[in-house]
Design a protein around this motif. Sequence first.
Motif, PDB file in Angstrom:
ATOM      1  N   GLU A 476       0.828  -1.202   0.000  1.00  0.00           N
ATOM      2  CA  GLU A 476       0.000   0.000   0.000  1.00  0.00           C
ATOM      3  C   GLU A 476       0.869   1.260   0.000  1.00  0.00           C
ATOM      4  N   ARG A 477       1.935   1.245   0.774  1.00  0.00           N
ATOM      5  CA  ARG A 477       2.838   2.392   0.784  1.00  0.00           C
ATOM      6  C   ARG A 477       3.475   2.591  -0.583  1.00  0.00           C
ATOM      7  N   TRP A 478       3.913   1.473  -1.164  1.00  0.00           N
ATOM      8  CA  TRP A 478       4.570   1.554  -2.470  1.00  0.00           C
ATOM      9  C   TRP A 478       3.610   2.089  -3.524  1.00  0.00           C
ATOM     10  N   ASN A 479       2.354   1.679  -3.450  1.00  0.00           N
ATOM     11  CA  ASN A 479       1.366   2.142  -4.426  1.00  0.00           C
ATOM     12  C   ASN A 479       1.133   3.647  -4.323  1.00  0.00           C
ATOM     13  N   ARG A 480       1.383   4.203  -3.131  1.00  0.00           N
ATOM     14  CA  ARG A 480       1.161   5.636  -2.945  1.00  0.00           C
ATOM     15  C   ARG A 480       2.355   6.482  -3.362  1.00  0.00           C
ATOM     16  N   HIS A 517       7.391   0.999 -11.331  1.00  0.00           N
ATOM     17  CA  HIS A 517       5.956   0.791 -11.143  1.00  0.00           C
ATOM     18  C   HIS A 517       5.362   0.124 -12.383  1.00  0.00           C
TER      19      HIS A 517
END
Length: 583
Positions: A476-480, A517
Amino acid sequence: MSREHSRVFHCLFLCPVQWVLLIAWVDGQHMQGGGAVGAHTGGARMRRYGSVSQYPYGFFIGGSSLTEMNGVYIKQNPDEAALKHHNWEVAFKHDLSGWWIGVAHAPTNAAYETVGGGRNEWLLVDAAGTARFGHPGETVIPGAGTRWGHLHRDGGSTFGHPHPENPSALAEGVDAADDEDELPWQLIYIGDPSMVERLRRQGRHHQETVAMAIEGVNLPEISGSTNVVSWEHAPPGDITTKVQADLARIDEMWLEGQHDAALQTLTDAETGASSWESAILTVAKADRLRMLRQFSLAVEAINIALSAFPAFKQALHVAGTIHLDAGDADASTRIWSQVLKLDRDYPHLCEWLARAAVDKRREPNQRYFQVLELNHDFSDEELKKAYRRLSRVVHPDREGGSTAAFEAVAAAYKTLGDPVAKLEYIRGDDIPRVKHYDGNQEPSVYEQIERKYFPERFGFLPFGDPFETKRHVQQERWNRVPPAPNGENLPVGTYLQSCQGCSVNQSTAGKLLTCTHCRGTRASRVESAIAVDDCEEGDVIGNMDGQLVCERPVAAVEDASIQSTANDDTDINVEAGALREDL
């Protein structure tokens, strides 16, 4: 969740009547992932929703890098000597390590504020009585992972003086010294006392298993004869230095193909040598006889060295490889087990034990090293020579040949010639695994061997994977994180439609394309890289479920398919004709 107003929980029934395990979500955070359910399945699983307003009989904590924190916690009266505070509402003590988890009320100190600002807080206290982690109170089920935070209280006491800059004891943001891996990433509420007791026994059994493995219990003893000179594991440094010149000269002769001369030089060098010098030279001789696949002579030589120095680890290593290359998996396992008893940190020891175990489980026609008459450290040239020679010898058109033998040789060459397939073969990843009634497969052969001989590498995990929540939080952090703009001079390909943060850099493998990404399963964004030079001429780069891959352009694939259909019969006839001519 207050004791008076409980939140929703997820209950797993392991028996028809009794609630055994409660798995909770707190404010949207799953306290423990789906792996726990699988770890305690008993056929059909019943799931119910309800509420809970009482503290549990115990907890299970897993996933922390602080191994002493992980384990079973049992409800007990607070130990004031260890906890340094008298106003505990409820406390649970680790069965083995002396850590505590519990709910404590704030002291009557206006300057003090609990974690979360409520009337109480959850604390994790180590065996020395230091409050290490805190969690907001007002709930009978604390969350896991980042719902906890490192405490920074002066002197480390549970109460007393709060952190001078933050009375809540949780620093603003995250302290640079805080290690998120230390957090309790798996936290299980146990609502049944019999389950607590079972987990306690299982945890202690795991600890005993680890202790016995480290002590070498059940491993074969290293026995010696009346000819034993020393039980040392390695020769003195000055002895090794003296024979280096002889070994270097022998290596040169060996590389030049002067095998007989090299073996004779080794024999001559033993004349007048000390016991250790002779042992080193004999081990070198045995290893070279193994390379020539003269296994009887190799065993005879290595046994001479081991009779004088039974614990000589290099000699045991060579003995293990001799028996493995000779196809004697049992003898190889016994010898590698002896090395394990001497040195649990011996390089690649688990890999050697796994190779022997895998070889023993295979059918004769699937033991590819024996099929091609190759040692486990074969070179590419040796592989090609073995395939050319044996494919002629066992060809169905030759006397004594057969289709089965020919196919086994071809399969062995294909597998051992592919680095990825070879690694999977050596580890036994291709061996079918038994599927249990609950749908889960048994571990791979390699993992079974690792668990058997190195149980200390595996924690006590009665509820499955303890890192599901952690991976979810990290993803979730990486997606942000916004990707950087794409770099210049990027190779063409469909990946540009679904990957961002792409750049090309020079590496030892050539041009390396990295995208930070790439869209994958369920819209996740993952980092991927590929060596551009690995793609064939005419290929482009694509994104396959988050992984950069080489692919043919659609038009090229269609043209190749049409051409292949037109030439199928011709290709077959040419290959067959070429094979007959070669024979």
